[in-house]
Design a protein around this motif. Sequence first.
Motif: not given
Lengths: 238, 184
Positions: A35-40
């Motif tokens: 959920l908190c991970h986001l590519d970039g």
Amino acid sequence: MAEVTLTIDNEKVSAREGQNLLQVIREQGIDLPTLCHLDGLSERGGCRLCVVEVEGSSRLAASCVTAVREDMRVTTASDRLLRYRRMLVELLFAERNHVCSVCVMNGNCELQSLATRFGVDHLRYEPLYPRLPTDASHEKYTIDHNRCVLCARCVRVCDEVEGVHTLDIMGRGVSSRIINDLNQPWRASRTCTACGKCVQVCPTGALYIKETLSAHVEKRPDLPRRIVDARKKRVWNS
Amino acid sequence: MSSTPSGKIRLATVWLSGCSGCHMSFLDLDEQLLELNEHIQLVHGPLVDRKDFPPEVDVVLVEGAVNNEEQKEMAGILREQSRIVVALGDCAVTGNVPAMRNGLPVKNLLESVYPVEGGHEPPGLSSGSEVPRLLPAALPLHAVVPVDVFLPGCPPHARTIGSALKALLKGERVVLEQGMCRFG
Ligand code: SF4
Ligand code: SF4
Ligand code: SF4
């Protein structure tokens, strides 16, 4: 870069030194929830949904902030892991006020779809029902703290990609809150460029463009990755 | 499962603090209702002309949050007199829209809905007035009585209700298909 060999769900896998476990697990086609991970964006290890079991350790490891090691043996799905992930989703719902039926993100929300994925059909924890404000002072955007899961994607994109760091988190634990500048109304912000990146990466109905109708929001969480890559390739340098 | 002389399942429905949308969704089963009617006897609910909650109910579908004293009492009765209690829809499952008032002082809420002359207390503030006393918070059904089956959704899709009823008719455990279990 040196290669390391590790075992993920009983399969031998090779990875590059310095990679985090989450990347390697996803490269194997395993759909580990996050959920908190986001590519970039930088990793935060905040939501703990990507926890895995690492042989030799009794503690669960958040794979997004765990570096690969030679001979590591990792399990990505077990009854215990599923139980914890489901618990985490239920606690996120119980911590603030989530009323999907009247939320702008109904149908497109990452928290809502995690609940569906884990078969959350009710909450086993008593909701806190906190009284939280909504800041609609900005000319374009609204932040509704009732729906915020404190993933800090907005904080990171504002800092790391837009480069202005208007947003931050104040307080601790359940009283943590996203703030603008030094906790001023958003409208009063002298740093916000009104770029809207925070809105596009927010996984829930906490940040949205004003006057969007319920269930009609479509966000662009792929933006940070695209911008970061394009900058690396210097596509905007003429 | 069969408990009427005709071998039919005794089904009840109850409407607490909800908008009736869940009952509408039940009616959206359309022609499947005729099929269900072969196996079900509807013994109580907004669709039946009977005031008291009957004994020996096999399955009760409960729409809405528990919002006032009368509904709390009703929740106790329906639990006592039914074998399987189903929380039907988000209001019964999580509190949903009715629970948006939670945390606001009940007196202020009632005063803004029922303007009263100076000094008098608004109806619904204490027990004994003709308006049932509003609880300090709107509660999901399982916060008041044990619930056997949860059907989330606002409203739950007719297909969801249909598949749950079919499982219950066969005496099976309700397992919602992927995607059917969704808030909102
Ligand atoms: S943010 Fe997501 S989970 Fe929360 S109310 Fe909105 S749609 Fe539901
Ligand atoms: S609109 Fe842009 S600059 Fe303003 S807070 Fe959001 S990300 Fe930061
Ligand atoms: S406002 Fe949205 S992006 Fe920011 S922390 Fe809350 S949920 Fe995450």
